[in-house]
Design a protein around this motif. Structure first.
Motif, short mmCIF file in Angstrom:
data_model
loop_
_atom_site.label_atom_id
_atom_site.label_comp_id
_atom_site.label_asym_id
_atom_site.label_seq_id
_atom_site.Cartn_x
_atom_site.Cartn_y
_atom_site.Cartn_z
N THR A 7 -33.07 5.73 69.32
CA THR A 7 -33.33 4.55 70.00
C THR A 7 -33.57 3.39 68.78
OG1 THR A 7 -33.59 6.52 71.98
CG2 THR A 7 -34.58 4.07 71.79
N ASP A 10 -35.95 -1.36 71.32
CA ASP A 10 -36.10 -2.16 72.62
C ASP A 10 -36.25 -1.08 73.85
OD1 ASP A 10 -33.88 -2.16 73.02
OD2 ASP A 10 -33.24 -4.37 73.28
N GLY A 11 -35.12 0.17 72.97
CA GLY A 11 -36.10 1.73 73.81
C GLY A 11 -34.19 1.51 74.64
N THR A 12 -32.93 0.76 74.23
CA THR A 12 -32.11 0.97 75.13
C THR A 12 -30.64 0.80 74.55
OG1 THR A 12 -31.89 -1.78 74.77
CG2 THR A 12 -33.14 -0.92 76.83
N ARG A 30 -41.19 8.37 72.19
CA ARG A 30 -41.06 6.99 73.03
C ARG A 30 -39.46 7.36 73.80
NH1 ARG A 30 -38.59 2.10 72.34
NH2 ARG A 30 -40.14 0.30 73.85
N GLU A 31 -38.30 7.81 73.00
CA GLU A 31 -37.11 7.72 73.84
C GLU A 31 -36.82 8.28 75.04
OE1 GLU A 31 -31.96 8.86 72.95
OE2 GLU A 31 -33.75 8.84 71.73
N ARG A 34 -39.10 6.89 77.56
CA ARG A 34 -38.19 6.32 78.72
C ARG A 34 -37.47 6.64 78.97
NH1 ARG A 34 -33.57 3.50 78.73
NH2 ARG A 34 -33.92 1.32 79.12
N GLY A 37 -39.16 7.97 81.93
CA GLY A 37 -39.43 6.82 83.15
C GLY A 37 -38.25 6.59 84.63
N VAL A 38 -36.67 6.38 83.25
CA VAL A 38 -35.36 5.61 84.25
C VAL A 38 -34.76 7.27 85.33
CG1 VAL A 38 -33.70 5.64 83.94
CG2 VAL A 38 -34.77 4.27 82.25
N PRO A 79 -28.80 7.23 77.94
CA PRO A 79 -30.18 6.79 78.29
C PRO A 79 -30.42 4.83 77.79
CG PRO A 79 -30.03 8.22 75.97
CD PRO A 79 -27.75 8.16 76.61
N TRP A 80 -30.10 4.71 77.25
CA TRP A 80 -29.38 3.00 76.79
C TRP A 80 -29.95 1.99 77.96
CZ3 TRP A 80 -26.27 5.95 74.78
CH2 TRP A 80 -25.17 7.03 75.23
N THR A 82 -30.30 0.90 81.93
CA THR A 82 -31.31 0.69 82.40
C THR A 82 -31.40 1.06 83.79
OG1 THR A 82 -30.34 -1.35 84.00
CG2 THR A 82 -31.39 -1.99 82.42
#
Length: 316
Positions: A7, A10-12, A30-31, A34, A37-38, A79-80, A82
């Motif tokens: 990742t 910026d986590g994307t 962290r990945e 995220r 969260g998505v 995972p990248w 939004t």
């Protein structure tokens, strides 16, 4: 091994390995955080979407667990992205579950199945749904959202072909299952024929929607190749699903690959061979479409872990 993703800061997206080439537990967590969260955002959207169509999505079996499982699978696959980028994929999965439920557990005759299929094909061709066609109305809204993507006009025929393959495969399995329930075991397909009908899993149609909605120029240029790999991934996921849901399929009277062979090992070996084929087919795509190659690999990886412990349907 199925390739792992890293990742970016910026986590994307994908990023470099940590200094020294070792594993970075903080970044990995962290990945994963995220992704969760998505998935939560996706679950909320699916719940709101289903609540707006109560005639199509009754609380049982369309419960919070189903929405969570759908959004988790889609988020782990890309995972990248939004939450907004994954909305079309999530909603395409939900439409597929609604179609599956209506055909598998509500349709009482081949004529009823054929009418469901015909309505979906008509909507995909641009015909407005009938006032009482809740499935068609949901599909029309989904297609309208997909059509806001510039690439949709150029690739609408691929979307229509994928939808036709999906509804046709579900109808074909209904006939097989009806024969099996009546005791006509001779009408059951071979394992090869069953896998050739894997569009009933509605995996490739979701991938097609996702690529049309989010794909860059390189992705759109390789859609035919991506779909070919997706179809092989779909066959692998069909078997992974069947191995994980055999007991539930027996209770529900659903068809399962394990009913078509004498030895579970045959299905396990076929799954392993399909995964090897997928790995091989992904290699030439990595130069032009590395993220989409990872996306397909992650679908296999997610399902291979998920079905060890859970099922998409929340009902037992």
């Amino acid at each position: 091994m199925i390739p792992a993703l890293t990742t970016a800061q910026d986590g994307t997206g994908t990023g470099p390995e940590p200094a020294g080439g070792g594993r970075d537990e903080l970044r990995d967590a962290r990945e994963q955080g995220r992704i969760c969260g998505v998935a939560v955002r996706g679950q909320r959207d699916l719940q709101a979407s289903a609540a707006a169509h109560p005639e199509l999505f009754p609380a049982e079996p369309f419960d919070a667990m189903l929405f969570a499982n759908i959004s988790l699978a889609i988020a782990f696959g890309a995972p990248w992205c939004t939450p907004q980028q994954l909305r079309v994929a999530n909603r395409t999965v939900l439409w597929g579950f609604a179609l599956d439920w209506l055909i598998d557990h509500r349709a009482q005759s081949q004529d009823e199945v054929d009418r469901l299929v015909g309505r979906c094909v008509s909507v995909a061709a641009g015909e407005p749904p009938a006032a009482d066609d809740h499935l068609g109305a949901y599909l029309a809204a989904l297609q309208d959202e997909l059509a806001t993507t510039p690439a949709f006009a150029a690739h609408r025929s691929l979307w229509q072909d994928s939808l036709g393959a999906t509804v046709g495969a579900m109808a074909r399995e209904w006939a097989w299952r009806a024969a099996w329930r009546s005791g006509d075991r001779a009408a059951l397909p071979s394992l090869d024929a069953y896998l050739a009908n894997a569009d009933n899993l509605a995996c490739t149609i979701v991938n097609v929607a996702h690529w049309i909605h989010t794909g860059d120029e390189a992705t759109l240029a390789r859609l035919d190749d991506l779909v070919a790999v997706s179809d092989e991934v779909q066959r692998a996921l069909r078997l992974a699903n069947d191995l994980g849901t055999y007991e539930r399929d027996l209770r529900w009277g659903d068809l399962n690959a394990l009913l078509l062979v004498d030895d579970r090992a045959e299905v396990e070996q076929r799954l392993a061979a399909l995964v090897d084929d997928c790995r091989r087919m992904l290699v030439p795509l990595r130069s032009d479409c590395p993220r989409e190659a990872d996306y397909l690999a992650r679908q296999i990886g997610f399902s291979s872990g998920f079905y060890q412990l859970a099922d998409f349907w929340g009902m037992s």
